[in-house]
Design a protein around this motif. Structure first.
Motif, PDB file in Angstrom:
ATOM      1  N   GLN A  25       0.818  -1.223   0.000  1.00 51.04           N
ATOM      2  CA  GLN A  25       0.000   0.000   0.000  1.00 51.04           C
ATOM      3  C   GLN A  25       0.849   1.269   0.000  1.00 51.04           C
ATOM      4  N   GLY A  26       1.875   1.303   0.815  1.00 49.53           N
ATOM      5  CA  GLY A  26       2.715   2.499   0.924  1.00 49.53           C
ATOM      6  C   GLY A  26       3.527   2.797  -0.317  1.00 49.53           C
ATOM      7  N   LEU A  27       3.569   1.862  -1.243  1.00 48.77           N
ATOM      8  CA  LEU A  27       4.328   2.059  -2.483  1.00 48.77           C
ATOM      9  C   LEU A  27       3.489   2.686  -3.585  1.00 48.77           C
ATOM     10  N   LEU A  28       2.178   2.725  -3.417  1.00 47.84           N
ATOM     11  CA  LEU A  28       1.311   3.280  -4.464  1.00 47.84           C
ATOM     12  C   LEU A  28       1.740   4.668  -4.936  1.00 47.84           C
ATOM     13  N   PRO A  29       2.117   5.593  -4.039  1.00 49.00           N
ATOM     14  CA  PRO A  29       2.542   6.917  -4.521  1.00 49.00           C
ATOM     15  C   PRO A  29       3.739   6.863  -5.478  1.00 49.00           C
ATOM     16  N   ASP A  30       4.603   5.873  -5.325  1.00 45.41           N
ATOM     17  CA  ASP A  30       5.743   5.739  -6.235  1.00 45.41           C
ATOM     18  C   ASP A  30       5.272   5.430  -7.651  1.00 45.41           C
ATOM     19  N   PHE A  31       4.247   4.594  -7.757  1.00 43.43           N
ATOM     20  CA  PHE A  31       3.711   4.275  -9.074  1.00 43.43           C
ATOM     21  C   PHE A  31       2.874   5.425  -9.614  1.00 43.43           C
ATOM     22  N   GLU A  32       2.001   5.941  -8.782  1.00 42.66           N
ATOM     23  CA  GLU A  32       1.063   6.967  -9.242  1.00 42.66           C
ATOM     24  C   GLU A  32       1.743   8.282  -9.604  1.00 42.66           C
ATOM     25  N   ALA A  33       2.933   8.532  -9.063  1.00 38.41           N
ATOM     26  CA  ALA A  33       3.693   9.730  -9.449  1.00 38.41           C
ATOM     27  C   ALA A  33       4.179   9.622 -10.889  1.00 38.41           C
ATOM     28  N   VAL A  34       4.394   8.406 -11.343  1.00 41.11           N
ATOM     29  CA  VAL A  34       4.902   8.168 -12.700  1.00 41.11           C
ATOM     30  C   VAL A  34       3.759   7.940 -13.692  1.00 41.11           C
ATOM     31  N   ALA A  35       2.704   7.273 -13.241  1.00 38.73           N
ATOM     32  CA  ALA A  35       1.579   6.929 -14.120  1.00 38.73           C
ATOM     33  C   ALA A  35       0.262   7.239 -13.400  1.00 38.73           C
ATOM     34  N   GLU A  77      10.792   3.700 -14.392  1.00 35.36           N
ATOM     35  CA  GLU A  77      11.384   4.004 -13.092  1.00 35.36           C
ATOM     36  C   GLU A  77      11.267   2.779 -12.181  1.00 35.36           C
ATOM     37  N   GLU A  78      12.399   2.380 -11.597  1.00 39.20           N
ATOM     38  CA  GLU A  78      12.418   1.135 -10.823  1.00 39.20           C
ATOM     39  C   GLU A  78      11.483   1.155  -9.615  1.00 39.20           C
ATOM     40  N   THR A  79      11.410   2.271  -8.901  1.00 35.21           N
ATOM     41  CA  THR A  79      10.522   2.303  -7.738  1.00 35.21           C
ATOM     42  C   THR A  79       9.060   2.149  -8.159  1.00 35.21           C
ATOM     43  N   ALA A  80       8.682   2.720  -9.278  1.00 35.64           N
ATOM     44  CA  ALA A  80       7.313   2.582  -9.782  1.00 35.64           C
ATOM     45  C   ALA A  80       7.053   1.145 -10.217  1.00 35.64           C
ATOM     46  N   ALA A 115       8.968  -3.729  -1.122  1.00 38.52           N
ATOM     47  CA  ALA A 115       8.941  -2.532  -0.275  1.00 38.52           C
ATOM     48  C   ALA A 115      10.326  -2.249   0.293  1.00 38.52           C
ATOM     49  N   ALA A 116      11.033  -3.284   0.723  1.00 41.53           N
ATOM     50  CA  ALA A 116      12.394  -3.105   1.246  1.00 41.53           C
ATOM     51  C   ALA A 116      13.325  -2.581   0.161  1.00 41.53           C
ATOM     52  N   ARG A 117      13.165  -3.079  -1.046  1.00 47.90           N
ATOM     53  CA  ARG A 117      14.016  -2.621  -2.158  1.00 47.90           C
ATOM     54  C   ARG A 117      13.734  -1.155  -2.487  1.00 47.90           C
ATOM     55  N   VAL A 118      12.486  -0.747  -2.446  1.00 46.62           N
ATOM     56  CA  VAL A 118      12.153   0.656  -2.704  1.00 46.62           C
ATOM     57  C   VAL A 118      12.814   1.555  -1.660  1.00 46.62           C
ATOM     58  N   VAL A 119      12.801   1.136  -0.411  1.00 49.51           N
ATOM     59  CA  VAL A 119      13.472   1.923   0.633  1.00 49.51           C
ATOM     60  C   VAL A 119      14.966   2.015   0.329  1.00 49.51           C
ATOM     61  N   GLU A 120      15.569   0.928  -0.096  1.00 44.64           N
ATOM     62  CA  GLU A 120      16.995   0.960  -0.473  1.00 44.64           C
ATOM     63  C   GLU A 120      17.244   1.968  -1.591  1.00 44.64           C
ATOM     64  N   LEU A 121      16.401   1.947  -2.583  1.00 46.34           N
ATOM     65  CA  LEU A 121      16.574   2.863  -3.716  1.00 46.34           C
ATOM     66  C   LEU A 121      16.382   4.317  -3.291  1.00 46.34           C
ATOM     67  N   ARG A 122      15.437   4.545  -2.400  1.00 48.99           N
ATOM     68  CA  ARG A 122      15.197   5.906  -1.919  1.00 48.99           C
ATOM     69  C   ARG A 122      16.366   6.431  -1.083  1.00 48.99           C
ATOM     70  N   THR A 123      16.952   5.553  -0.274  1.00 51.40           N
ATOM     71  CA  THR A 123      17.996   5.987   0.662  1.00 51.40           C
ATOM     72  C   THR A 123      19.403   5.796   0.120  1.00 51.40           C
ATOM     73  N   SER A 157      18.537 -11.836  -7.884  1.00 46.53           N
ATOM     74  CA  SER A 157      18.040 -10.457  -7.892  1.00 46.53           C
ATOM     75  C   SER A 157      18.060  -9.896  -6.473  1.00 46.53           C
ATOM     76  N   ARG A 158      18.108  -8.600  -6.359  1.00 44.11           N
ATOM     77  CA  ARG A 158      18.111  -7.969  -5.043  1.00 44.11           C
ATOM     78  C   ARG A 158      16.795  -8.235  -4.318  1.00 44.11           C
ATOM     79  N   VAL A 159      15.686  -8.233  -5.023  1.00 45.86           N
ATOM     80  CA  VAL A 159      14.399  -8.519  -4.384  1.00 45.86           C
ATOM     81  C   VAL A 159      14.397  -9.942  -3.817  1.00 45.86           C
ATOM     82  N   ALA A 160      14.931 -10.900  -4.547  1.00 38.35           N
ATOM     83  CA  ALA A 160      15.006 -12.280  -4.055  1.00 38.35           C
ATOM     84  C   ALA A 160      15.893 -12.372  -2.816  1.00 38.35           C
ATOM     85  N   GLN A 161      16.985 -11.644  -2.807  1.00 38.74           N
ATOM     86  CA  GLN A 161      17.872 -11.636  -1.644  1.00 38.74           C
ATOM     87  C   GLN A 161      17.168 -11.028  -0.435  1.00 38.74           C
ATOM     88  N   LEU A 162      16.437  -9.941  -0.650  1.00 38.54           N
ATOM     89  CA  LEU A 162      15.701  -9.315   0.448  1.00 38.54           C
ATOM     90  C   LEU A 162      14.591 -10.232   0.959  1.00 38.54           C
TER      91      LEU A 162
END
Length: 174
Positions: A25-35, A77-80, A115-123, A157-162
């Motif tokens: 749910q908290g990732l929706l703004p990342d997608f909606e900002a792009v599309a 965009e990867e976060t989206a 979600a963890a990967r998005v935080v990594e990309l943001r930070t 992949s990083r997501v698989a590792q996370l």
């Protein structure tokens, strides 16, 4: 563990879907900002929440999951992309099967790993605190359900590792 079947109640399945939807749910703004006009990820979250709230599992969750995954392919965009994948995974979690295969762990944890990967990309780096925070969201019966399955493979992949890291942290909780 082999590929034996085990019990998975509808309430346990709803708890899995609720956890995945909460993580996505908290990732929706990342997608909606792009599309902003593409509602497929939000529709997937809505379908997941409908099931988690007590509605019968239906084709709605399956089609919303596929649609959100297709939306991920439409953004660069990867976060989206990860946001749309996580939302689709939340709806797809309704189709977790009670069979002891490591591939099923993705239904439980892939949205959280995104979600963890998005935080990594943001930070700009690894955030072990985020893994801990996400793992803490996995309240009972999530750890018990997860322990019925083989451990998540680490993958390349990083997501698989996370996902593997999350699996390990959640699985070892009391």
């Amino acid at each position: 563990m082999g590929t034996e079947n085990f019990d998975l109640t509808m309430e346990e399945l709803r708890a899995v879907v609720r956890f995945a939807a909460d993580c996505a749910q908290g990732l929706l703004p990342d997608f909606e900002a792009v599309a902003p006009s593409d509602t497929r990820p939000r529709d997937a979250i809505d379908a997941a929440r409908l099931f988690a709230g007590g509605a019968p599992r239906s084709q709605l969750q399956r089609t919303a999951a596929f649609a959100s995954h297709r939306a991920a392919k439409g953004v660069s965009e990867e976060t989206a992309r990860l946001a749309a994948l996580a939302c689709g995974d939340a709806a797809a979690a309704a189709y977790l099967h009670p069979i002891a295969k490591a591939s099923q762990v993705g239904h439980i944890l892939r949205a959280a790993a995104c979600a963890a990967r998005v935080v990594e990309l943001r930070t700009g780096g690894t955030d072990s605190d985020e893994i801990r925070r996400l793992a803490e969201r996995a309240a009972s019966p999530l750890p018990e359900i997860l322990r019925r399955y083989p451990a998540a493979p680490s993958g390349s992949s990083r997501v698989a590792q996370l996902m593997s890291e999350l699996d390990s942290v959640i699985r070892t909780r009391n």
